[in-house]
Write a protein that holds these residues in place. Structure first.
Motif, PDB file in Angstrom:
ATOM      1  N   LEU A   9      28.112  -8.827  22.129  1.00  0.00           N
ATOM      2  CA  LEU A   9      27.271  -8.812  23.311  1.00  0.00           C
ATOM      3  C   LEU A   9      27.284 -10.171  23.985  1.00  0.00           C
ATOM      4  O   LEU A   9      27.403 -10.284  25.204  1.00  0.00           O
ATOM      5  CB  LEU A   9      25.842  -8.420  22.927  1.00  0.00           C
ATOM      6  CG  LEU A   9      24.813  -8.359  24.076  1.00  0.00           C
ATOM      7  CD1 LEU A   9      25.233  -7.304  25.087  1.00  0.00           C
ATOM      8  CD2 LEU A   9      23.424  -8.048  23.532  1.00  0.00           C
ATOM      9  N   ASN A  12      30.437 -10.631  26.006  1.00  0.00           N
ATOM     10  CA  ASN A  12      30.404  -9.904  27.266  1.00  0.00           C
ATOM     11  C   ASN A  12      29.539 -10.609  28.298  1.00  0.00           C
ATOM     12  O   ASN A  12      29.880 -10.683  29.474  1.00  0.00           O
ATOM     13  CB  ASN A  12      29.897  -8.476  27.041  1.00  0.00           C
ATOM     14  CG  ASN A  12      30.903  -7.628  26.269  1.00  0.00           C
ATOM     15  OD1 ASN A  12      32.079  -7.930  26.276  1.00  0.00           O
ATOM     16  ND2 ASN A  12      30.415  -6.598  25.594  1.00  0.00           N
ATOM     17  N   GLN A  13      28.392 -11.097  27.871  1.00  0.00           N
ATOM     18  CA  GLN A  13      27.507 -11.813  28.784  1.00  0.00           C
ATOM     19  C   GLN A  13      28.169 -13.090  29.300  1.00  0.00           C
ATOM     20  O   GLN A  13      28.024 -13.441  30.476  1.00  0.00           O
ATOM     21  CB  GLN A  13      26.190 -12.145  28.076  1.00  0.00           C
ATOM     22  CG  GLN A  13      25.309 -10.928  27.828  1.00  0.00           C
ATOM     23  CD  GLN A  13      24.066 -11.266  27.042  1.00  0.00           C
ATOM     24  OE1 GLN A  13      24.030 -12.258  26.301  1.00  0.00           O
ATOM     25  NE2 GLN A  13      23.042 -10.435  27.186  1.00  0.00           N
ATOM     26  N   GLU A  14      28.898 -13.761  28.450  1.00  0.00           N
ATOM     27  CA  GLU A  14      29.596 -14.971  28.868  1.00  0.00           C
ATOM     28  C   GLU A  14      30.671 -14.634  29.896  1.00  0.00           C
ATOM     29  O   GLU A  14      30.855 -15.358  30.882  1.00  0.00           O
ATOM     30  CB  GLU A  14      30.219 -15.650  27.647  1.00  0.00           C
ATOM     31  CG  GLU A  14      31.109 -16.856  27.963  1.00  0.00           C
ATOM     32  CD  GLU A  14      30.331 -18.040  28.499  1.00  0.00           C
ATOM     33  OE1 GLU A  14      30.975 -19.013  28.965  1.00  0.00           O
ATOM     34  OE2 GLU A  14      29.078 -18.008  28.476  1.00  0.00           O
ATOM     35  N   ARG A  17      28.962 -13.999  33.155  1.00  0.00           N
ATOM     36  CA  ARG A  17      28.488 -15.255  33.760  1.00  0.00           C
ATOM     37  C   ARG A  17      29.641 -16.008  34.424  1.00  0.00           C
ATOM     38  O   ARG A  17      29.512 -16.500  35.549  1.00  0.00           O
ATOM     39  CB  ARG A  17      27.833 -16.139  32.694  1.00  0.00           C
ATOM     40  CG  ARG A  17      27.215 -17.430  33.257  1.00  0.00           C
ATOM     41  CD  ARG A  17      26.743 -18.327  32.134  1.00  0.00           C
ATOM     42  NE  ARG A  17      27.854 -18.804  31.324  1.00  0.00           N
ATOM     43  CZ  ARG A  17      28.643 -19.827  31.674  1.00  0.00           C
ATOM     44  NH1 ARG A  17      28.444 -20.475  32.802  1.00  0.00           N
ATOM     45  NH2 ARG A  17      29.636 -20.204  30.885  1.00  0.00           N
ATOM     46  N   THR A  49      18.989 -16.798  39.133  1.00  0.00           N
ATOM     47  CA  THR A  49      20.370 -16.674  38.642  1.00  0.00           C
ATOM     48  C   THR A  49      21.321 -17.460  39.528  1.00  0.00           C
ATOM     49  O   THR A  49      22.195 -18.182  39.032  1.00  0.00           O
ATOM     50  CB  THR A  49      20.796 -15.200  38.575  1.00  0.00           C
ATOM     51  OG1 THR A  49      19.921 -14.487  37.683  1.00  0.00           O
ATOM     52  CG2 THR A  49      22.233 -15.071  38.094  1.00  0.00           C
TER      53      THR A  49
END
Length: 409
Positions: A9, A12-14, A17, A49
């Motif tokens: 996870l 994926n978030q990286e 981003r 963000t």
């Protein structure tokens, strides 16, 4: 949740981003300067963000903050803080390799040409000789580059067929090159290991004109390049049409006159035999040694002759086939076609109207390049900058700092 799932996870978030980071940069690159409020609206992300992404780009030295007073006001209240390209941020080297000359520029984000130089190229020269000349020009344009500004990559525009997956020049007929790895030759002459990208000159002309030239906001366009030979770069749906191997756009070799003259490709009556540089030179009695400077010759030309008017008609008739096939909203006339259109634009328009189908003809406009003679040069810069928009962090990880001292050493 297992450690493996949690780790996946995070990865994926990286990735998301970094994608968002590159998207912010792409927007600012296109505009030169934007407000955070504009970025929030364009990307559909919340203000915090966007603030975090902008802050990271600033910490990487890619962008810088514009004073609120310089930002764009969004409704009532104080204006949103601006974001602009950093003055001493990363840059690329762009090379426009022609038949008679090479133009090299140091180009920053926002399409800013920071320094440029050019030198003659001999069409019968060996590729390594041309590569050495290009390397010398690169050394010239990085002489004044700030030591803290990293070189991200090199982009090279070529008048020939370039294989997409590795940049091999399969054929550059007017340079008499076959299967030449020109990018490797330039890097060897420089003694550097930096990403290098090559593409066809017309393809890159289309890319640049779509990004910041006459075709901004037009997602269906064709850029026609007159550079001794005739080629086209095609943008459809906002993206370059490259073909399976990268060879799309060789429109100069479409059959135009079955009873016409022999073409160097081996066929008869190619469009290039009617509107290529050698055909136009013959129509105006241009000396053979001036063919590669045909654009400049046409600029000083007086009243067009009947033969030149006939060439204008043939140009328009050939363009009609492209309009019928691709239904573009704009066709941009680059290279020596810019000068030719200024002389015989009426004939070009008439030839187009004569053979184009009424429906696609209604929506197309003929235009001259918004970037002048720099379309392919700035297109070369765009492909070299592309890794920054995909993943700014990774691109800077392979960039080279203080190139000037490395080349001097």
């Amino acid at each position: 949740m297992s450690p493996q799932r949690r780790s996946g996870l995070g990865t994926n978030q990286e990735a998301i981003r970094r994608h968002n980071l590159g998207t912010v940069l792409r927007h600012v690159h296109g505009a030169g300067e934007m407000s955070r409020a504009e970025l929030t609206s364009l990307m559909g992300l919340n203000r915090s963000t966007i603030a975090g992404l902008v802050g990271e780009l600033e910490s990487l030295g890619i962008t810088e903050r514009a004073d609120p007073a310089e930002g764009v006001r969004q409704g009532a209240g104080r204006p949103s803080a601006g974001v602009r390209i950093a003055a001493d941020g990363p840059y690329v080297i762009a090379v426009d390799l022609g038949v008679d000359r090479a133009v090299v520029a140091r180009v920053g984000l926002g399409g800013r040409i920071l320094q440029r130089s050019q030198a003659p190229v001999h069409s019968d020269g060996e590729a390594w000789q041309v590569g050495a000349a290009v390397a010398a020009l690169i050394r010239t344009v990085v002489e004044d580059a700030p030591a803290a500004s990293p070189l991200v990559g090199i982009g090279i525009s070529v008048p020939g067929l370039v294989r997409r997956n590795d940049g091999l020049i399969r054929l550059a007929p007017n340079l008499e090159w076959h299967d030449v790895s020109f990018g490797g030759i330039v890097l060897a002459a420089l003694g550097l290991d930096v990403p290098v990208c090559l593409a066809n000159d017309a393809d890159l002309g289309a890319l640049a004109e779509h990004t910041r030239g006459a075709g901004v906001g037009t997602d269906e366009l064709i850029y026609i390049s007159g550079n001794v030979g005739v080629g086209a770069g095609i943008i459809t749906g906002g993206h370059r049409l490259e073909g399976a191997g990268g060879y799309a756009g060789e429109v100069g070799h479409l059959r135009f006159n079955p009873q016409g003259r022999p073409c160097h490709c081996g066929n008869l009556g190619c469009w290039e035999t009617e509107v290529g540089a050698h055909a136009i030179a013959s129509a105006i009695a241009c000396p053979p040694d001036k063919v590669v400077q045909l654009g400049e010759v046409l600029e000083s030309f007086g009243k067009p002759s009947p033969a030149l008017r006939a060439t204008g008609t043939a140009l328009g008739q050939g363009l009609a086939s492209l309009v019928n096939a691709f239904n573009p909203r704009m066709v941009i006339l680059g290279g020596y076609f810019r000068s030719l259109y200024l002389l015989v634009g009426r004939e070009v328009d008439a030839g187009l109207a004569e053979r184009a189908l009424p429906a696609p003809l209604e929506s197309v406009t003929l235009a001259l390049p918004g970037l002048g003679a720099d379309s392919s040069l700035l297109g070369a810069a765009e492909i070299a900058l592309e890794p920054l928009f995909v993943d700014p962090v990774a691109a800077l990880g392979t960039a080279i700092d203080d190139v000037r001292s490395r080349l001097a050493g």
